[in-house]
Design a protein around this motif. Structure first.
Motif, mmCIF file in Angstrom:
data_model
loop_
_atom_site.group_PDB
_atom_site.id
_atom_site.type_symbol
_atom_site.label_atom_id
_atom_site.label_comp_id
_atom_site.label_asym_id
_atom_site.label_seq_id
_atom_site.Cartn_x
_atom_site.Cartn_y
_atom_site.Cartn_z
ATOM 1 N N PHE A 214 -28.721 17.403 -0.029
ATOM 2 C CA PHE A 214 -27.634 18.610 0.058
ATOM 3 C C PHE A 214 -28.257 20.051 -0.984
ATOM 4 C CE2 PHE A 214 -25.367 14.916 1.193
ATOM 5 C CZ PHE A 214 -25.448 14.742 2.510
ATOM 6 N N LEU A 215 -28.403 20.473 -0.161
ATOM 7 C CA LEU A 215 -27.990 22.206 -1.354
ATOM 8 C C LEU A 215 -27.065 23.292 -0.598
ATOM 9 C CD1 LEU A 215 -29.714 24.060 -2.818
ATOM 10 C CD2 LEU A 215 -30.644 25.193 -1.108
ATOM 11 N N GLY A 216 -26.477 23.459 -1.908
ATOM 12 C CA GLY A 216 -25.306 24.605 -1.925
ATOM 13 C C GLY A 216 -25.485 25.646 -2.599
ATOM 14 N N GLU A 217 -24.516 26.544 -2.407
ATOM 15 C CA GLU A 217 -25.154 28.407 -3.216
ATOM 16 C C GLU A 217 -23.826 28.423 -3.407
ATOM 17 O OE1 GLU A 217 -26.368 33.270 -2.437
ATOM 18 O OE2 GLU A 217 -27.131 30.906 -1.982
ATOM 19 N N ARG A 218 -22.874 28.546 -4.831
ATOM 20 C CA ARG A 218 -22.037 29.147 -5.085
ATOM 21 C C ARG A 218 -21.877 30.262 -4.953
ATOM 22 N NH1 ARG A 218 -18.538 24.622 -5.875
ATOM 23 N NH2 ARG A 218 -19.821 23.096 -6.557
ATOM 24 N N SER A 219 -20.480 30.862 -4.714
ATOM 25 C CA SER A 219 -20.104 32.448 -4.390
ATOM 26 C C SER A 219 -20.523 32.628 -5.956
ATOM 27 C CB SER A 219 -18.828 32.306 -3.535
ATOM 28 O OG SER A 219 -17.140 31.536 -4.889
ATOM 29 N N ASN A 220 -20.260 33.893 -5.951
ATOM 30 C CA ASN A 220 -20.165 35.182 -6.850
ATOM 31 C C ASN A 220 -18.328 34.799 -7.884
ATOM 32 O OD1 ASN A 220 -22.622 36.351 -5.888
ATOM 33 N ND2 ASN A 220 -21.689 38.514 -5.485
ATOM 34 N N VAL A 221 -17.724 34.340 -7.051
ATOM 35 C CA VAL A 221 -16.602 34.116 -7.624
ATOM 36 C C VAL A 221 -16.818 32.622 -8.686
ATOM 37 C CG1 VAL A 221 -14.542 33.616 -7.751
ATOM 38 C CG2 VAL A 221 -15.235 35.468 -6.417
ATOM 39 N N ALA A 222 -17.632 32.016 -8.624
ATOM 40 C CA ALA A 222 -17.947 30.769 -8.860
ATOM 41 C C ALA A 222 -18.899 30.933 -10.309
ATOM 42 C CB ALA A 222 -18.070 29.471 -7.664
ATOM 43 N N THR A 223 -19.710 31.884 -10.007
ATOM 44 C CA THR A 223 -20.561 31.237 -11.263
ATOM 45 C C THR A 223 -20.639 32.632 -11.647
ATOM 46 O OG1 THR A 223 -22.048 32.715 -8.918
ATOM 47 C CG2 THR A 223 -22.651 30.568 -8.954
ATOM 48 N N GLY A 224 -20.230 33.541 -11.412
ATOM 49 C CA GLY A 224 -19.995 34.410 -13.124
ATOM 50 C C GLY A 224 -20.419 36.073 -12.608
ATOM 51 N N PRO A 225 -20.719 37.060 -13.492
ATOM 52 C CA PRO A 225 -21.808 38.343 -13.364
ATOM 53 C C PRO A 225 -22.621 37.754 -13.418
ATOM 54 C CG PRO A 225 -21.010 38.012 -15.450
ATOM 55 C CD PRO A 225 -20.177 36.853 -14.361
ATOM 56 N N GLY A 226 -24.198 38.090 -12.229
ATOM 57 C CA GLY A 226 -25.506 38.469 -12.249
ATOM 58 C C GLY A 226 -25.603 37.308 -11.413
ATOM 59 N N ILE A 227 -25.109 36.999 -10.605
ATOM 60 C CA ILE A 227 -25.639 36.475 -9.785
ATOM 61 C C ILE A 227 -25.760 36.640 -8.468
ATOM 62 C CG2 ILE A 227 -24.879 33.759 -8.158
ATOM 63 C CD1 ILE A 227 -26.638 33.042 -11.409
ATOM 64 N N GLN A 228 -26.254 36.996 -7.454
ATOM 65 C CA GLN A 228 -26.913 37.310 -6.562
ATOM 66 C C GLN A 228 -26.307 36.327 -5.447
ATOM 67 O OE1 GLN A 228 -25.774 40.633 -6.013
ATOM 68 N NE2 GLN A 228 -25.391 40.694 -8.374
ATOM 69 N N GLY A 229 -25.515 36.972 -4.027
ATOM 70 C CA GLY A 229 -24.773 35.969 -3.258
ATOM 71 C C GLY A 229 -25.056 37.045 -2.225
#
Length: 233
Positions: A214-229
């Motif tokens: 399984f591959l999951g991508e966290r939303s920006n809310v979950a990962t904090g600033p700097g992560i682009q989704g």
């Protein structure tokens, strides 16, 4: 009739979740809300219910809402592109590629291309699939990988449980050797305890001998600033 004070947050949270789910089913009712925002809002509502159930008070509901908002996955353009790449890489292999209801990419890998009977050595046919899966993940730090090994019911739990774990660990080690941070990979071995087919037939046992990735991508809310989704629209 009034609900007991300890139950009111739970009921309120359940109502919020029901409303969000209902409204989320029709984009026309919330055209200004992106898929990411909807997923986060629904996650927060679910978390609120869980928090209320645990804490039985408003404080518990608030904590649960925060956990729910942090717990969601987003189906971004990157995830859609990864799914398409995996579909191309697995054509004719018997590997099933799908999007789960909670927005994870799932690979269901049968044993005939993954591991020989009773062994945890990765077979040659699986390597290019894992190579493609690992491609690009080192530049996507907001993604998480979960690998689950399964067996059929042949043999005892004392054999099957550790074998399924070793297979999941072998896939993790292979991905780590190709640049995926092992700290972002969770593994587990379920042995024969989660069959998807009837173990009384050879065909059924063959389906149960599998590895799921399984591959999951966290939303920006979950990962904090700097992560682009970038959500798929």
């Amino acid at each position: 009739m009034q609900l007991p004070t300890s139950i009111r947050p739970l009921a309120l949270g359940a109502s919020v979740v029901a409303a969000l789910l209902a409204s989320g089913c029709a984009d026309m009712q919330m055209p200004q809300m992106s898929p990411t925002a909807r997923n986060t809002a629904i996650g927060a509502g679910v978390g609120g219910v869980a928090g209320a159930a645990i804490g039985r008070d408003t404080k518990g509901a608030a904590i649960g809402a925060g956990l729910g908002a942090l717990g969601g996955y987003v189906w971004s353009q990157h995830m859609e592109q990864k799914k398409q790449a995996m579909e191309r890489a697995t054509v004719g292999t018997g590997v099933a590629v799908s999007q789960t209801p909670d927005n994870q990419l799932k690979l269901n890998i049968p044993s005939d291309i993954s591991f020989d009977t009773g062994r945890a050595d990765i077979k040659p046919n699986l390597r290019p699939i894992l190579d493609q899966f690992a491609s690009g993940l080192s530049s996507q730090p907001n993604t998480e990988v979960r690998i689950v090994g399964h067996t059929d019911n042949t043999g005892s739990d004392a054999i099957n449980d550790p074998l399924s774990q070793r297979r999941a660990d072998a896939a993790r080690d292979y991905l780590a050797a190709r640049g995926v941070d092992p700290r972002r990979i969770m593994t587990s071995g379920r042995g024969e305890h989660e069959p998807v087919a009837d173990n009384s037939t050879e065909a059924g046992r063959a389906k149960n001998r599998r590895v799921e990735i399984f591959l999951g991508e966290r939303s920006n809310v979950a990962t904090g600033p700097g992560i682009q989704g970038t959500p798929v629209r």
